[in-house]
Design an enzyme around this catalytic site. Structure first.
Site, PDB file in Angstrom:
ATOM      1  N   ARG A   1       0.856  -1.181   0.000  1.00 29.01           N
ATOM      2  CA  ARG A   1       0.000   0.000   0.000  1.00 29.01           C
ATOM      3  C   ARG A   1       0.895   1.234   0.000  1.00 29.01           C
ATOM      4  NH1 ARG A   1      -2.875   3.200   4.493  1.00 29.01           N
ATOM      5  NH2 ARG A   1      -3.883   4.699   3.127  1.00 29.01           N
TER       6      ARG A   1
ATOM      7  N   HIS B   1      -2.882  10.910   0.288  1.00 32.82           N
ATOM      8  CA  HIS B   1      -2.409  10.717   1.667  1.00 32.82           C
ATOM      9  C   HIS B   1      -1.796  12.054   2.113  1.00 32.82           C
ATOM     10  CE1 HIS B   1      -1.058   7.359   4.622  1.00 32.82           C
ATOM     11  NE2 HIS B   1      -0.790   8.512   5.218  1.00 32.82           N
TER      12      HIS B   1
ATOM     13  N   GLU C   1      -7.393   8.384   5.791  1.00 34.89           N
ATOM     14  CA  GLU C   1      -7.815   9.003   7.046  1.00 34.89           C
ATOM     15  C   GLU C   1      -8.416  10.390   6.886  1.00 34.89           C
ATOM     16  OE1 GLU C   1      -4.663   8.736   9.930  1.00 34.89           O
ATOM     17  OE2 GLU C   1      -4.869   6.568  10.048  1.00 34.89           O
TER      18      GLU C   1
ATOM     19  N   ASN D   1      -7.633   1.757   9.226  1.00 31.68           N
ATOM     20  CA  ASN D   1      -6.349   2.042   9.877  1.00 31.68           C
ATOM     21  C   ASN D   1      -6.642   2.067  11.366  1.00 31.68           C
ATOM     22  OD1 ASN D   1      -5.511   2.620   7.278  1.00 31.68           O
ATOM     23  ND2 ASN D   1      -4.904   4.742   7.698  1.00 31.68           N
TER      24      ASN D   1
ATOM     25  N   TYR E   1      -5.132   2.160  18.236  1.00 27.15           N
ATOM     26  CA  TYR E   1      -5.441   2.162  19.676  1.00 27.15           C
ATOM     27  C   TYR E   1      -6.952   2.236  19.871  1.00 27.15           C
ATOM     28  CZ  TYR E   1      -4.985   6.922  17.959  1.00 27.15           C
ATOM     29  OH  TYR E   1      -5.077   8.048  17.193  1.00 27.15           O
TER      30      TYR E   1
ATOM     31  N   GLU F   1      -3.807  -0.125   7.726  1.00 28.64           N
ATOM     32  CA  GLU F   1      -2.660   0.259   8.576  1.00 28.64           C
ATOM     33  C   GLU F   1      -2.863  -0.292   9.970  1.00 28.64           C
ATOM     34  OE1 GLU F   1      -1.752   4.459   9.003  1.00 28.64           O
ATOM     35  OE2 GLU F   1      -1.861   4.758   6.840  1.00 28.64           O
TER      36      GLU F   1
HETATM   37  C1  FCB Z   1      -1.619   7.237  10.496  1.00 31.48           C
HETATM   38  C2  FCB Z   1      -1.197   7.790   9.139  1.00 31.48           C
HETATM   39  C3  FCB Z   1       0.165   7.332   8.685  1.00 31.48           C
HETATM   40  C4  FCB Z   1       1.142   7.263   9.833  1.00 31.48           C
HETATM   41  C5  FCB Z   1       0.573   6.489  10.997  1.00 31.48           C
HETATM   42  C6  FCB Z   1       1.521   6.339  12.157  1.00 31.48           C
HETATM   43  O1  FCB Z   1      -2.532   8.100  11.093  1.00 31.48           O
HETATM   44  O2  FCB Z   1      -2.127   7.419   8.145  1.00 31.48           O
HETATM   45  O3  FCB Z   1       0.583   8.179   7.662  1.00 31.48           O
HETATM   46  O4  FCB Z   1       1.571   8.503  10.186  1.00 31.48           O
HETATM   47  O5  FCB Z   1      -0.599   7.114  11.443  1.00 31.48           O
END
Ligand code: FCB
Length: 499
Positions: free
Chosen positions: A119, A163, A208, A333, A336, A401
């Site tokens: 990706r 991104h 995101e 993504n 937490y 992610e």
């Molecule tokens: C996410 C982002 C990625 C990276 C990770 C740690 O929020 O999509 O680019 O910074 O966190």
């Protein structure tokens, strides 16, 4: 910003979803070990379905460097990092991991880790320097070579269109506050799929959306660095329009492409069992997890706010038809969880933000904390995957992610012993497998990140990679976690800690 749902999720999944599941475990499923953070540590071998994609993720601005080479235009991140005081230690991504020149080494890393999906994102201003008009041939050639080399290595190119590196020229005409940016985004999507769509079939429109609108327009910690709740809300609407327009542009140009978005998500847990905290947690879920999914799939905004300032957001009649995009998959993504408490009456009465959005969101504090300060909480992945599975009738899900920052450095022999990263991925994968065994249709998992890189406002201070990058020499070294992940990918299974 961060989502809802506690342990009840699994029980709510209809029995019909449970059939046909192909995740298997030699001794039942992931077992509870008592500690909430570790409750998904696998006690037995877990096998993933045949054809499951094992991947790693990166983003253009975080790895490419070559910020002004070969006709590339300036992005809002180039402008932001060159503004004093914005980035930790004054770092910038001018060179980053130099992947613009070293992409062959990156593909060698993917191969060494036996990965089947990569990706990565395209830098919009590398493709269209000012965000509109003719493409920059050299920029397109760069991505074209990368795609060819991936296919030759039998690795799926899994491409994110946006991104976060918006062309600076577009920001000057309002960026994501300007509705015209949605049309520009659709043109860009069309240009890219014309150039690469003969070989790339799987696309993500955005990475995101709630993070880049929140951090860029409300918190001010990301480009373009604004601080206004109304701008934030307006930007989210323009991005929702762009998601619809971009989806249609890709499909019109290349029918049959698979298109999704990588949404940042986290399980939103109420701080207590009170009705107020539960309602607040639902508001947090609405803004964090589904603010860009509900307009796409259902043509409406979810109930996050006490009232929706439609005029200030620039919502016009007919817009909610335009935001519709029947996404082919939901990218998640997740790092937490989020814990949410309702603000008190006084706080609501005296602060506009708390009045409009009565939910105080924070991270949890029971699990181990990674170097960037995020709590390790594998259950969050299980819970959100099950909630999305339940709420959207079992969509195709890709984990786009998941990962952790641990700043372990090479020892005297050059080995990077990052056992905590291995534990992180093992436990989150066990949580994911549990969700799959309960009926979730998950097709792939992408570790963030293939290698250490430029971590936005944190600069180079946080290392998320499966490979270590020595920024002085640009030498890449696979960490112990990368070796472990290579074995997981080759064997298509995760084994308990003792093996
Ligand atoms: C996410 C982002 C990625 C990276 C990770 C740690 O929020 O999509 O680019 O910074 O966190």
């Amino acid at each position: 910003m961060q989502s809802v749902l506690g342990a009840g999720a699994a029980a709510a999944v209809p029995a019909s979803l449970l059939s046909g599941c192909s995740v298997s475990s030699k001794a039942g499923t992931a077992a509870s070990t008592g500690s909430p953070a570790r409750q998904f540590s696998p006690s037995a071998e877990i096998t993933f379905p045949k054809g499951f994609f094992w991947g790693a993720a990166t983003a253009s601005y975080q790895i490419e460097g070559a910020w002004n080479e070969d006709g590339k235009g300036e992005s809002i991140w180039d402008r932001f990092v060159h503004t004093p005081g914005r980035i930790k230690n004054g770092d910038n991504g001018d060179v980053a991991c130099d992947s613009y020149h070293r992409w062959r080494e990156d593909i060698a890393l993917l191969r060494a880790m036996n990965l089947t999906s990569y990706r990565f994102s395209l830098s919009w201003p590398r493709v269209q320097p000012s965000g509109a008009g003719a493409v920059n041939a050299k920029g397109v050639e760069y991505y074209s070579r990368l795609v060819d080399a991936l296919l030759e290595a039998r690795i799926r190119p899994f491409v994110t269109l946006y991104h976060w590196d918006l062309p600076q020229a577009l920001d000057e005409s309002g960026g994501w506050l300007n509705r015209d940016t949605a049309a520009r985004f659709a043109d860009y999507a069309q240009a890219v799929v014309q150039a690469l769509g003969d070989r790339v079939t799987d696309w993500m429109l955005f990475n995101e959306p709630s993070v880049f609108t929140y951090s860029g327009y409300l918190e001010g910690t990301h480009a373009p660095g604004h601080k206004s709740i109304l701008e934030f809300l307006r930007a989210t609407h323009v991005v929702n329009l762009a998601q619809g327009e971009g989806f249609r542009a890709l499909n019109a140009t290349r029918p049959g492409v698979r298109v999704g978005t990588a949404f940042n998500m986290s399980a939103c847990e109420p701080a207590t069992g009170s009705d107020e905290d539960r309602l607040a947690a639902e508001r947090a879920h609405a803004i964090t997890n589904v603010w860009f999914i509900e307009p796409a799939l259902r043509g409406r905004y979810p109930q996050a706010f006490t009232f929706l300032p439609e005029t200030a957001m620039g919502i016009k009649s007919g817009d909610m038809e335009k935001t519709r995009a029947p996404l082919d998959f939901i990218g998640i993504n997740l790092y937490y969880r989020t814990v949410i408490a309702a603000p008190g009456a006084m706080e609501r009465a005296t602060h506009t933000q708390e009045w409009l959005f009565p939910a105080n969101m924070g991270g949890g504090h029971e699990g181990p904390i990674t170097d960037i300060g995020w709590e390790v909480w594998p259950k969050s992945l299980h819970d959100i995957v099950m909630r999305i599975t339940r709420d959207y009738k079992r969509p195709v899900i890709e984990i786009t992610e998941n990962g952790c920052a641990y700043n372990d450095r090479p020892d005297a022999t050059g080995t990077i012993h990052d056992q905590r990263r291995i534990a992180y991925h093992r436990d989150y994968l066990a949580a994911l497998a549990q969700a799959m065994s309960e009926g979730a249709d998950v097709r792939g998992y992408h570790a963030w990140s293939l290698m250490d890189n430029f971590e936005w406002a944190d600069g180079f201070s946080q290392r998320f990679g499966l490979a270590y990058v020595d920024y002085k020499t640009q030498k890449r070294t696979i960490k112990e976690s990368g070796r472990w992940y290579a074995k997981v990918a080759a064997e298509n299974r995760v084994t308990p800690k003792s093996e």
